[in-house]
Design an enzyme around this catalytic site. Structure first.
Site, PDB file in Angstrom:
ATOM      1  N   HIS A  27       0.886  -1.167   0.000  1.00 32.85           N
ATOM      2  CA  HIS A  27       0.000   0.000   0.000  1.00 32.85           C
ATOM      3  C   HIS A  27       0.920   1.212   0.000  1.00 32.85           C
ATOM      4  O   HIS A  27       1.987   1.183   0.629  1.00 32.85           O
ATOM      5  CB  HIS A  27      -0.810   0.127   1.294  1.00 32.85           C
ATOM      6  CG  HIS A  27      -1.745  -0.997   1.622  1.00 32.85           C
ATOM      7  ND1 HIS A  27      -1.341  -2.137   2.257  1.00 32.85           N
ATOM      8  CD2 HIS A  27      -3.088  -1.113   1.452  1.00 32.85           C
ATOM      9  CE1 HIS A  27      -2.380  -2.923   2.451  1.00 32.85           C
ATOM     10  NE2 HIS A  27      -3.454  -2.331   1.971  1.00 32.85           N
TER      11      HIS A  27
ATOM     12  N   ASP B  59       2.253   1.906   3.415  1.00 35.39           N
ATOM     13  CA  ASP B  59       3.186   0.946   4.044  1.00 35.39           C
ATOM     14  C   ASP B  59       4.608   1.450   3.928  1.00 35.39           C
ATOM     15  O   ASP B  59       5.429   1.260   4.817  1.00 35.39           O
ATOM     16  CB  ASP B  59       3.174  -0.426   3.336  1.00 35.39           C
ATOM     17  CG  ASP B  59       1.828  -1.095   3.339  1.00 35.39           C
ATOM     18  OD1 ASP B  59       1.037  -0.815   4.247  1.00 35.39           O
ATOM     19  OD2 ASP B  59       1.580  -1.913   2.415  1.00 35.39           O
TER      20      ASP B  59
ATOM     21  N   GLU C 298     -10.786  -6.746  -4.140  1.00 35.77           N
ATOM     22  CA  GLU C 298     -10.608  -7.805  -3.134  1.00 35.77           C
ATOM     23  C   GLU C 298     -11.838  -7.899  -2.240  1.00 35.77           C
ATOM     24  O   GLU C 298     -12.108  -7.004  -1.449  1.00 35.77           O
ATOM     25  CB  GLU C 298      -9.358  -7.504  -2.294  1.00 35.77           C
ATOM     26  CG  GLU C 298      -9.086  -8.581  -1.263  1.00 35.77           C
ATOM     27  CD  GLU C 298      -7.798  -8.372  -0.511  1.00 35.77           C
ATOM     28  OE1 GLU C 298      -6.832  -7.844  -1.096  1.00 35.77           O
ATOM     29  OE2 GLU C 298      -7.757  -8.733   0.676  1.00 35.77           O
TER      30      GLU C 298
ATOM     31  N   GLU D 192      -8.843 -13.579  -0.990  1.00 36.10           N
ATOM     32  CA  GLU D 192      -8.060 -13.926   0.200  1.00 36.10           C
ATOM     33  C   GLU D 192      -8.715 -15.094   0.917  1.00 36.10           C
ATOM     34  O   GLU D 192      -9.930 -15.092   1.154  1.00 36.10           O
ATOM     35  CB  GLU D 192      -7.955 -12.712   1.125  1.00 36.10           C
ATOM     36  CG  GLU D 192      -7.135 -13.042   2.364  1.00 36.10           C
ATOM     37  CD  GLU D 192      -6.872 -11.861   3.267  1.00 36.10           C
ATOM     38  OE1 GLU D 192      -6.570 -10.770   2.764  1.00 36.10           O
ATOM     39  OE2 GLU D 192      -6.967 -12.046   4.491  1.00 36.10           O
TER      40      GLU D 192
ATOM     41  N   ASP E  97      -4.624 -13.793  -2.174  1.00 32.07           N
ATOM     42  CA  ASP E  97      -3.935 -13.457  -0.933  1.00 32.07           C
ATOM     43  C   ASP E  97      -3.976 -14.712  -0.086  1.00 32.07           C
ATOM     44  O   ASP E  97      -5.039 -15.115   0.396  1.00 32.07           O
ATOM     45  CB  ASP E  97      -4.623 -12.294  -0.209  1.00 32.07           C
ATOM     46  CG  ASP E  97      -4.107 -10.941  -0.677  1.00 32.07           C
ATOM     47  OD1 ASP E  97      -3.274 -10.903  -1.604  1.00 32.07           O
ATOM     48  OD2 ASP E  97      -4.530  -9.915  -0.102  1.00 32.07           O
TER      49      ASP E  97
ATOM     50  N   ASP F 205     -10.546 -12.235  11.132  1.00 26.29           N
ATOM     51  CA  ASP F 205      -9.505 -12.285  10.113  1.00 26.29           C
ATOM     52  C   ASP F 205      -8.141 -12.397  10.800  1.00 26.29           C
ATOM     53  O   ASP F 205      -7.503 -11.385  11.061  1.00 26.29           O
ATOM     54  CB  ASP F 205      -9.625 -10.962   9.324  1.00 26.29           C
ATOM     55  CG  ASP F 205      -8.883 -10.975   8.013  1.00 26.29           C
ATOM     56  OD1 ASP F 205      -8.563 -12.070   7.530  1.00 26.29           O
ATOM     57  OD2 ASP F 205      -8.633  -9.883   7.477  1.00 26.29           O
TER      58      ASP F 205
ATOM     59  N   ASP G 112      -0.445 -12.480   2.325  1.00 26.41           N
ATOM     60  CA  ASP G 112      -1.098 -11.479   3.176  1.00 26.41           C
ATOM     61  C   ASP G 112      -1.321 -12.164   4.524  1.00 26.41           C
ATOM     62  O   ASP G 112      -2.437 -12.542   4.875  1.00 26.41           O
ATOM     63  CB  ASP G 112      -2.420 -11.021   2.546  1.00 26.41           C
ATOM     64  CG  ASP G 112      -3.020  -9.836   3.298  1.00 26.41           C
ATOM     65  OD1 ASP G 112      -2.508  -9.504   4.383  1.00 26.41           O
ATOM     66  OD2 ASP G 112      -3.997  -9.252   2.795  1.00 26.41           O
TER      67      ASP G 112
HETATM   68  C1  XLS Z   1      -7.443  -6.489   4.699  1.00 25.52           C
HETATM   69  C2  XLS Z   1      -7.021  -6.741   3.330  1.00 25.52           C
HETATM   70  C3  XLS Z   1      -5.947  -5.803   2.796  1.00 25.52           C
HETATM   71  C4  XLS Z   1      -5.835  -5.886   1.291  1.00 25.52           C
HETATM   72  C5  XLS Z   1      -5.094  -4.765   0.667  1.00 25.52           C
HETATM   73  O1  XLS Z   1      -8.106  -7.298   5.321  1.00 25.52           O
HETATM   74  O2  XLS Z   1      -6.616  -8.071   3.245  1.00 25.52           O
HETATM   75  O3  XLS Z   1      -4.740  -6.043   3.415  1.00 25.52           O
HETATM   76  O4  XLS Z   1      -5.252  -7.082   0.880  1.00 25.52           O
HETATM   77  O5  XLS Z   1      -5.604  -3.536   0.989  1.00 25.52           O
HETATM   78 CA    CA Z   2      -5.755  -9.180   1.551  1.00 24.99          CA
HETATM   79 CA    CA Z   3      -6.982  -9.880   5.740  1.00 26.19          CA
END
Ligand code: XLS
Ligand code: CA
Ligand code: CA
Length: 453
Positions: A104, A107, A235, A271, A299, A310, A342
């Site tokens: 990001h 980051d 996502e 993810e 992810d 999560d 991730d």
């Molecule tokens: C948060 C998300 C985030 C995305 C990118 O839960 O997984 O990290 O992958 O913004």
């Molecule tokens: Ca993610």
């Molecule tokens: Ca996550």
């Protein structure tokens, strides 16, 4: 600050094989090993994420950071810390031997006092990242903008009730999309961090949907304007941080895209932990996206069966991942996407070397799952059973139903005469589950089978 941030690891992590007692060696992952005619590295396109691994000090809602991360020391000037973080990250990517990273904007580049200062911080870090990428050969799998941490985004970014917040988010995405383009990113991700609601009492669902669609149109327009050839990815995630997030799961995202004629512009970044949060298996999410033609990237991580949120743990189940990879292979494999870790360490994993143990374990799990999935594809038995199950649709009756010739009246007539009188047939679920286990066990029994010379 030392230039060697990971002195516990000398040089590139080697391949040691299953019998290796070196914890800092891969047991399965061999980038050059050929699997179904393609290098393992090209099948998996592994990435490390910068947020959990380099920008998180090990804090949680009950306590402060626990990790040994000198580049996150709050006493450092933010840009000096940011440059050190970038060096640490690239030393790690290089030693781990992975081809990609993801980040990001926030980051790696700190938010400044004004938008102009924030933009100049990002430009400086992008230039430094270019140098590190050239030095190490590590590439950008995807970039994304953090539209959820700053208080201005508490009520959402694109779906905020205030159009000024929409405009601010648009400016931020423009800058990060251009940064991703400059770094040769293969994709650009939009995770709707706070695109959702806390209460319907103050929320205009229809208005927010229009805003969100407009935002996605603007991003796609700008992508083409600047000539970015990467894939735009959305996502999905059902809850957290807002009570309800609009991009709930792959099917919801597809419905939204189709409704706004955007399905040609966006795919999904799935993810694993978000799938389970939505009440699905990861296998389901991947199969759904592949079927709908919007599968893009992964992810990779895992949740915890004992709680419902999560937890973003490192993947360790070959059984679960092999099914998801099987669907990806059936769909033709990854194109611009990859497997981005991730995933985050547990808060007590204090040492910098723990980052290596976590990624090595996750990568070996992924590699092992790829071998199992490839064994399922090669054996072909699962696919044959699935095809057999639908064989009737290739006959006269099936074809006439799907082509539209057989109206309800016609079908009812044939049933009434007794010409059509179906008999229940076994779904053979246990047989299929045994075939999956057989593929996994076969890889256990012959771990080096198919290894490249
Ligand atoms: C948060 C998300 C985030 C995305 C990118 O839960 O997984 O990290 O992958 O913004
Ligand atoms: Ca993610
Ligand atoms: Ca996550």
């Amino acid at each position: 600050m030392s230039q060697d941030f990971f002195p516990g690891v000398e040089g590139r992590i080697p391949f040691g094989g299953l019998r290796s007692d070196n914890p800092l060696a891969y047991k399965v992952y061999q980038p050059d090993r050929m699997v179904l005619g393609k290098r393992m590295e090209d099948h998996l396109r592994i990435a490390v994420c910068c947020w959990h691994s380099f920008n998180w000090p090990g804090s949680d809602v009950f306590g402060t950071g626990t990790f040994d991360r000198p580049w996150l020391d709050p006493r450092l000037d933010p840009m000096i810390g940011a440059r050190a973080k970038l060096e640490a990250a690239f030393e790690f990517f290089d030693k781990l031997g992975v081809p990609f990273f993801c980040f990001h904007d926030r980051d790696l580049a700190p938010e400044g006092r004004t938008f102009a200062e924030t933009a100049s911080n990002l430009a400086a870090i992008v230039e430094a990242a270019e140098g590190q990428m050239a030095r190490t050969g590590v590439k950008l799998l995807w970039g994304t903008a953090n539209l959820f941490s700053h208080p201005r985004y508490a009520a959402g970014a694109a779906t905020n009730p205030d159009p000024e917040v929409f405009a601010y988010a648009a400016a931020q995405v423009k800058a990060m999309l251009e940064a991703t383009h400059r770094l040769g990113g293969a994709n650009y991700v939009l995770w709707g961090g706070r695109e959702g609601y806390e209460t319907l009492l103050n929320t205009d669902l229809g208005h927010e949907e229009r805003q969100f669609a407009r935002f996605l149109e603007l991003v796609a327009e700008h992508k083409h304007r600047i000539g970015f050839k990467g894939t735009l990815l959305i996502e999905p995630k059902p809850q957290e941080p807002t009570k309800h997030q609009y991009d709930y799961d792959a099917a919801t995202v597809y419905g939204f895209l189709a409704r706004h004629h955007l399905e040609g512009e966006y795919r999904v970044n799935l993810e694993a932990n978000h799938a389970t949060l939505a009440g699905h298996s990861f296998h389901h999410e991947v199969a759904t996206a592949v079927t709908l033609g919007i599968f893009g990237s992964v992810d990779v991580n895992r949740g915890d069966y004992q709680n419902g949120w999560d937890t973003d743990q490192f993947a360790n189940s070959v059984d679960e991942l092999s099914l998801a990879i099987y669907e990806i292979l059936r769909g033709g494999g990854l194109t611009s996407g990859g497997f981005n870790f991730d995933a985050k360490l547990r808060r007590q994993s204090l040492d910098r070397t723990d980052l290596f143990h976590a990624h090595i374990g996750g990568i070996d799990t992924l590699a092992r799952a790829l071998l199992a999935a490839a064994a399922m594809v090669e054996a072909g038995a699962i696919e044959r059973l699935r095809e057999d199950r639908y064989a009737g649709w290739a006959g006269d009756l099936g074809r006439s139903i799907l082509s539209g010739d057989a109206l309800l009246e016609v079908l009812a007539g044939r049933v009434a005469t007794g010409e059509i009188d179906p008999r229940p047939r076994s779904g053979r679920q246990e047989l299929l589950e045994n075939l999956v286990n057989q593929a996994i066990w076969e890889v256990d029994a012959a771990p080096d089978r198919g290894a490249a010379d």
